[in-house]
Design an enzyme around this catalytic site. Structure first.
Site, short mmCIF file in Angstrom:
data_model
loop_
_atom_site.label_atom_id
_atom_site.label_comp_id
_atom_site.label_asym_id
_atom_site.label_seq_id
_atom_site.Cartn_x
_atom_site.Cartn_y
_atom_site.Cartn_z
N CYS A 1 0.67 -1.00 -0.09
CA CYS A 1 0.12 0.15 0.02
C CYS A 1 0.79 1.18 -0.09
O CYS A 1 0.58 2.15 -0.63
CB CYS A 1 -0.98 0.05 1.18
SG CYS A 1 -1.89 -1.51 1.40
C1 BEZ Z 1 0.75 -5.04 2.09
O1 BEZ Z 1 0.11 -4.23 1.53
O2 BEZ Z 1 2.08 -5.20 1.91
C2 BEZ Z 1 0.46 -5.77 3.24
C3 BEZ Z 1 -0.85 -5.93 3.55
C4 BEZ Z 1 -1.32 -6.53 4.84
C5 BEZ Z 1 -0.27 -7.14 5.52
C6 BEZ Z 1 0.89 -7.18 5.44
C7 BEZ Z 1 1.17 -6.44 4.26
#
Ligand code: BEZ
Length: 178
Positions: free
Chosen positions: A55
């Protein structure tokens, strides 16, 4: 999901207000679904957590960079929502240097639950969070829907593809060309 109205929710945001004074001049401000969605055509994208790697490295920065391209396709605002409180979302926005994308704190998960997108992420110690999805929403009505595959609790991975800004832009352009 297409044709559905977004849920009516009141979000608890924190806004800067110099009148508050002191070292932390912020106050609560309630913002409703209507405030965000009425009379506008927007892209909403939802993700599992502020500051998480995919994200923070791809999804949010790419939406931020491509903002003017979305405007050219008739999008008035881009909103990023996450089941995180206003303090966390504001800190994330500051760290990302956001100027275009607006962050919506869904701390209690009410909007996400009513969208049917709340999942358990207890496997990561996250509790209840959002499945990754995005939507084009026109005056509060879902016009296009982009949900990552495999909606499930405690998913081992968090797929990211269909809800990317690049894919949504492509679909918006195809719609205009059609
Ligand atoms: C990520 O977007 O990289 C992510 C999302 C949820 C948990 C861990 C990482």
């Amino acid at each position: 999901m297409i044709g559905r109205k977004v849920p009516d929710v009141t979000f608890r945001t924190r806004v800067r207000d110099e009148a508050v004074g002191g070292p932390n001049p912020f106050r609560w401000q309630d913002v409703t679904s209507d405030d965000y969605f009425a009379g506008k055509r927007v892209v909403l994208f939802s993700l599992p957590g502020a500051f998480t790697p995919t994200c923070s490295t791809y999804q949010l920065p790419d939406f931020e960079k491509l903002y003017s391209e979305f405007q050219a396709e008739g999008i008035n605002e881009i909103y990023c929502i996450s089941v995180n409180d206003a303090f966390v979302m504001n800190a994330w926005g500051k760290q990302q240097g956001l100027e275009n994308v607006k962050l919506i704190p869904d701390g209690s998960g009410e909007f996400t639950r009513k969208m049917g997108m709340l999942v358990r992420k207890d496997n990561l110690g996250f509790g209840l969070r959002s499945w990754r999805y995005a939507a084009v929403i026109n005056n509060g009505i879902v016009e296009q829907w982009f949900e990552e595959e495999g909606f499930s609790d405690n998913c081992d991975s968090d797929p990211y593809g269909v809800s990317s800004p690049q894919n949504i832009l492509e679909k918006l352009r195809e719609k205009i060309a059609a």
